[in-house]
Motif scaffolding. Structure first.
Motif, PDB file in Angstrom:
ATOM      1  N   THR A 159       5.545  19.082  -1.834  1.00 43.93           N
ATOM      2  CA  THR A 159       5.935  19.814  -2.863  1.00 43.93           C
ATOM      3  C   THR A 159       5.410  19.422  -4.381  1.00 43.93           C
ATOM      4  O   THR A 159       6.044  19.944  -5.040  1.00 43.93           O
ATOM      5  CB  THR A 159       7.462  20.024  -2.583  1.00 43.93           C
ATOM      6  N   GLY A 160       4.649  18.421  -4.038  1.00 44.67           N
ATOM      7  CA  GLY A 160       4.365  17.773  -5.510  1.00 44.67           C
ATOM      8  C   GLY A 160       5.532  17.189  -6.284  1.00 44.67           C
ATOM      9  O   GLY A 160       5.603  17.648  -7.669  1.00 44.67           O
ATOM     10  N   THR A 161       6.456  16.821  -5.668  1.00 46.27           N
ATOM     11  CA  THR A 161       7.619  16.385  -6.391  1.00 46.27           C
ATOM     12  C   THR A 161       7.779  14.814  -6.597  1.00 46.27           C
ATOM     13  O   THR A 161       9.268  14.042  -6.037  1.00 46.27           O
ATOM     14  CB  THR A 161       9.047  16.680  -5.790  1.00 46.27           C
ATOM     15  N   LEU A 162       6.518  14.045  -6.440  1.00 48.62           N
ATOM     16  CA  LEU A 162       6.562  12.600  -6.699  1.00 48.62           C
ATOM     17  C   LEU A 162       7.319  12.137  -7.868  1.00 48.62           C
ATOM     18  O   LEU A 162       6.961  12.968  -9.045  1.00 48.62           O
ATOM     19  CB  LEU A 162       5.078  12.092  -6.553  1.00 48.62           C
ATOM     20  N   THR A 163       8.098  11.107  -7.807  1.00 49.43           N
ATOM     21  CA  THR A 163       8.795  10.675  -9.106  1.00 49.43           C
ATOM     22  C   THR A 163       7.459   9.733  -9.798  1.00 49.43           C
ATOM     23  O   THR A 163       6.493   9.585  -9.387  1.00 49.43           O
ATOM     24  CB  THR A 163       9.707   9.835  -8.852  1.00 49.43           C
ATOM     25  N   LEU A 164       7.867   9.555 -11.000  1.00 50.11           N
ATOM     26  CA  LEU A 164       6.886   8.921 -12.074  1.00 50.11           C
ATOM     27  C   LEU A 164       6.456   7.322 -11.392  1.00 50.11           C
ATOM     28  O   LEU A 164       5.192   7.162 -11.150  1.00 50.11           O
ATOM     29  CB  LEU A 164       7.320   8.282 -13.439  1.00 50.11           C
ATOM     30  N   SER A 165       7.400   6.741 -10.712  1.00 54.30           N
ATOM     31  CA  SER A 165       7.260   5.547 -10.142  1.00 54.30           C
ATOM     32  C   SER A 165       6.450   5.773  -8.660  1.00 54.30           C
ATOM     33  O   SER A 165       5.685   4.949  -8.520  1.00 54.30           O
ATOM     34  CB  SER A 165       8.652   4.819  -9.843  1.00 54.30           C
ATOM     35  N   ASP A 166       6.677   6.878  -7.793  1.00 58.83           N
ATOM     36  CA  ASP A 166       6.002   7.126  -6.795  1.00 58.83           C
ATOM     37  C   ASP A 166       4.215   7.048  -7.359  1.00 58.83           C
ATOM     38  O   ASP A 166       3.339   6.378  -6.607  1.00 58.83           O
ATOM     39  CB  ASP A 166       6.072   8.402  -6.380  1.00 58.83           C
ATOM     40  N   VAL A 167       4.036   7.886  -8.501  1.00 53.98           N
ATOM     41  CA  VAL A 167       2.832   8.245  -8.898  1.00 53.98           C
ATOM     42  C   VAL A 167       1.967   6.605  -9.350  1.00 53.98           C
ATOM     43  O   VAL A 167       0.938   6.298  -9.175  1.00 53.98           O
ATOM     44  CB  VAL A 167       2.650   9.269  -9.977  1.00 53.98           C
ATOM     45  N   MET A 168       3.153   5.887 -10.055  1.00 52.11           N
ATOM     46  CA  MET A 168       2.607   4.599 -10.599  1.00 52.11           C
ATOM     47  C   MET A 168       2.033   3.648  -9.431  1.00 52.11           C
ATOM     48  O   MET A 168       1.166   2.956  -9.337  1.00 52.11           O
ATOM     49  CB  MET A 168       3.525   3.977 -11.389  1.00 52.11           C
ATOM     50  N   LYS A 169       3.113   3.616  -8.345  1.00 54.97           N
ATOM     51  CA  LYS A 169       2.628   2.891  -7.104  1.00 54.97           C
ATOM     52  C   LYS A 169       1.247   3.206  -6.297  1.00 54.97           C
ATOM     53  O   LYS A 169       0.476   2.531  -6.071  1.00 54.97           O
ATOM     54  CB  LYS A 169       3.653   2.999  -6.203  1.00 54.97           C
ATOM     55  N   LEU A 170       1.322   4.617  -6.437  1.00 54.17           N
ATOM     56  CA  LEU A 170       0.225   5.228  -5.773  1.00 54.17           C
ATOM     57  C   LEU A 170      -1.220   4.911  -6.471  1.00 54.17           C
ATOM     58  O   LEU A 170      -2.309   4.968  -5.890  1.00 54.17           O
ATOM     59  CB  LEU A 170       0.249   6.763  -5.570  1.00 54.17           C
ATOM     60  N   GLU A 171      -1.235   5.001  -7.671  1.00 53.68           N
ATOM     61  CA  GLU A 171      -2.304   4.863  -8.704  1.00 53.68           C
ATOM     62  C   GLU A 171      -3.390   5.675  -8.683  1.00 53.68           C
ATOM     63  O   GLU A 171      -4.534   5.422  -9.015  1.00 53.68           O
ATOM     64  CB  GLU A 171      -2.914   3.143  -8.401  1.00 53.68           C
ATOM     65  N   VAL A 172      -2.790   6.846  -8.323  1.00 54.24           N
ATOM     66  CA  VAL A 172      -4.172   7.876  -8.270  1.00 54.24           C
ATOM     67  C   VAL A 172      -3.169   9.178  -8.725  1.00 54.24           C
ATOM     68  O   VAL A 172      -2.102   9.371  -8.340  1.00 54.24           O
ATOM     69  CB  VAL A 172      -4.679   8.182  -6.987  1.00 54.24           C
ATOM     70  N   PRO A 173      -4.014   9.976  -9.571  1.00 51.83           N
ATOM     71  CA  PRO A 173      -2.964  11.171 -10.082  1.00 51.83           C
ATOM     72  C   PRO A 173      -3.075  12.415  -8.811  1.00 51.83           C
ATOM     73  O   PRO A 173      -3.870  12.405  -7.909  1.00 51.83           O
ATOM     74  CB  PRO A 173      -4.246  11.823 -10.925  1.00 51.83           C
ATOM     75  N   TYR A 174      -1.694  12.836  -9.050  1.00 52.80           N
ATOM     76  CA  TYR A 174      -1.450  14.024  -8.074  1.00 52.80           C
ATOM     77  C   TYR A 174      -2.277  14.982  -8.074  1.00 52.80           C
ATOM     78  O   TYR A 174      -2.164  15.731  -9.108  1.00 52.80           O
ATOM     79  CB  TYR A 174       0.295  13.977  -8.077  1.00 52.80           C
ATOM     80  N   SER A 175      -2.452  15.705  -6.888  1.00 50.54           N
ATOM     81  CA  SER A 175      -2.973  17.124  -7.051  1.00 50.54           C
ATOM     82  C   SER A 175      -2.966  17.627  -5.445  1.00 50.54           C
ATOM     83  O   SER A 175      -2.770  16.797  -4.697  1.00 50.54           O
ATOM     84  CB  SER A 175      -4.237  17.124  -7.428  1.00 50.54           C
ATOM     85  N   PRO A 176      -2.883  18.745  -5.521  1.00 52.64           N
ATOM     86  CA  PRO A 176      -2.802  19.442  -4.012  1.00 52.64           C
ATOM     87  C   PRO A 176      -3.903  19.118  -3.410  1.00 52.64           C
ATOM     88  O   PRO A 176      -3.820  18.812  -2.147  1.00 52.64           O
ATOM     89  CB  PRO A 176      -2.630  20.888  -4.264  1.00 52.64           C
ATOM     90  N   GLU A 177      -4.983  19.029  -3.877  1.00 50.90           N
ATOM     91  CA  GLU A 177      -6.360  18.517  -3.305  1.00 50.90           C
ATOM     92  C   GLU A 177      -6.274  17.116  -2.650  1.00 50.90           C
ATOM     93  O   GLU A 177      -6.758  16.771  -1.493  1.00 50.90           O
ATOM     94  CB  GLU A 177      -7.506  18.608  -4.112  1.00 50.90           C
ATOM     95  N   LEU A 178      -5.554  16.161  -3.516  1.00 50.21           N
ATOM     96  CA  LEU A 178      -5.335  15.059  -2.802  1.00 50.21           C
ATOM     97  C   LEU A 178      -4.472  14.939  -1.733  1.00 50.21           C
ATOM     98  O   LEU A 178      -4.982  14.317  -0.532  1.00 50.21           O
ATOM     99  CB  LEU A 178      -4.554  14.077  -3.943  1.00 50.21           C
ATOM    100  N   VAL A 179      -3.698  15.939  -1.507  1.00 46.47           N
ATOM    101  CA  VAL A 179      -2.711  15.816  -0.484  1.00 46.47           C
ATOM    102  C   VAL A 179      -3.235  16.430   0.754  1.00 46.47           C
ATOM    103  O   VAL A 179      -3.298  15.859   1.993  1.00 46.47           O
ATOM    104  CB  VAL A 179      -1.550  16.594  -0.587  1.00 46.47           C
TER     105      VAL A 179
END
Ligand SMILES: [Zn+2]
Length: 311
Positions: free
Chosen positions: A69-89
């Motif tokens: 659903t694209g509802t990662l928190t800022l902390s989730d994205v910082m840990k993942l270290e890649v920008p969120y996109s539907p293509e990524l998922v």
């Protein structure tokens, strides 16, 4: 024509643009294998995305829901270290489907090679270090759920410790995890694998290979896995931008070939996935991953696969 399948999809690309993770490498590897006449069209299998049922054997419903659903928190994205996109998922779901497909191919053909995957930092409830979904764990749990195997071994040669693998399979007697990595590198906290080989900075080919092979052989002999998942990192390469070991291109090729030979001598099917690789020249990262496939081809020809009865 290859004696095993290459699993690849053009949507493996994580859609990262100019990121240190060269996600165009998947396409470049597939193209090079074709251009160098190692593989032709019929050697490739295009995977389906893993099902949510498959993913949820490893990951929490909360994490899967955030990704979908694209509802990662800022902390989730910082840990993942890649920008969120539907293509990524969708790329992560496909990579997991690819490793499942490679594992099924390996049980049939002796080898199965996913030209993607190896996302060994992904944890059940969060992503880390460019990894959102742990494709190897998803594939192991799928094979176990299907009754195709009981015991699996993971040999992780990425320069970074396989922390997600270790966390997922902690205290799980059906999975033997081995990680050979640079001690002074990400991740800072390294949960224990079954066997951890902590390498000092700038270790070279001979010492690295001696450490790896004795542990791989001892692990295979004591644990007797029914399948081996080989996470083939290109980042122990000398001069890697995110690594601090000093393996040469030939040393990395010898690493792959030796592990594959030890598995094939014991008639253990081998699944290969990619993992990290951040050489200054992307051609070097691509060549190291291509060499893994060449090593598999050589070993498959030297040691033909004997299919176990009833499988
Ligand atoms: Zn790595």
């Amino acid at each position: 024509m290859l004696p095993f399948k290459l699993i690849y999809h053009e949507r493996y690309d994580l859609n990262l643009g100019t990121h240190v993770f060269p996600s165009q490498k998947y396409r470049l590897i597939a193209d090079k294998l074709t251009k160098d006449a190692v593989a032709s069209r019929e050697d490739f299998l295009h995977p389906e995305p893993a099902s949510d049922t498959d993913i949820l054997r490893v990951h929490t419903g909360d994490w899967v829901n955030k990704l979908k659903t694209g509802t990662l928190t800022l902390s989730d994205v910082m840990k993942l270290e890649v920008p969120y996109s539907p293509e990524l998922v969708s790329a992560f779901w496909l990579a997991a489907g690819g490793t499942i497909s490679a594992a099924q191919s390996a049980l049939r053909d002796g080898f199965g090679c996913n030209l993607g995957g190896g996302f060994h930092h992904a944890h059940p409830g969060h992503g880390e270090g460019f990894c959102a979904i742990h494709d190897v764990a998803v594939a192991i749990r799928r094979l176990q759920a299907d009754g195709a195997i009981r015991k699996a071994m993971v040999v992780d040669t990425d320069v970074h410790h396989g922390n997600g693998t270790a966390a997922i399979f902690a205290k799980q007697p059906s999975v033997f995890t081995l990680s050979i990595h640079q001690l002074n590198n990400y991740p800072a906290y390294k949960p224990p694998s079954t066997v951890d080989l902590d390498m000092p900075d700038q270790i070279g080919d001979a010492a690295y290979l001696a450490n790896l092979l004795s542990a791989v052989c001892a692990g295979m002999d004591s644990f007797q896995p029914e399948i081996l998942f080989y996470v083939g990192g290109a980042d122990p390469y000398q001069g890697d931008q995110l690594g601090g070991l000093s393996l040469t291109m030939d040393g990395l090729a010898a690493r792959d070939k030796n592990v594959f030979e030890e598995a094939r001598r014991r008639n253990i099917p081998v699944v290969t996935t990619l993992a990290g690789g951040y050489a200054r020249r992307i051609e070097d990262t691509v060549q190291i991953h291509v060499n893994t496939i060449l090593a598999a081809r050589e070993v498959a020809q030297l040691h033909p696969h004997q299919q176990a009865a009833g499988k």
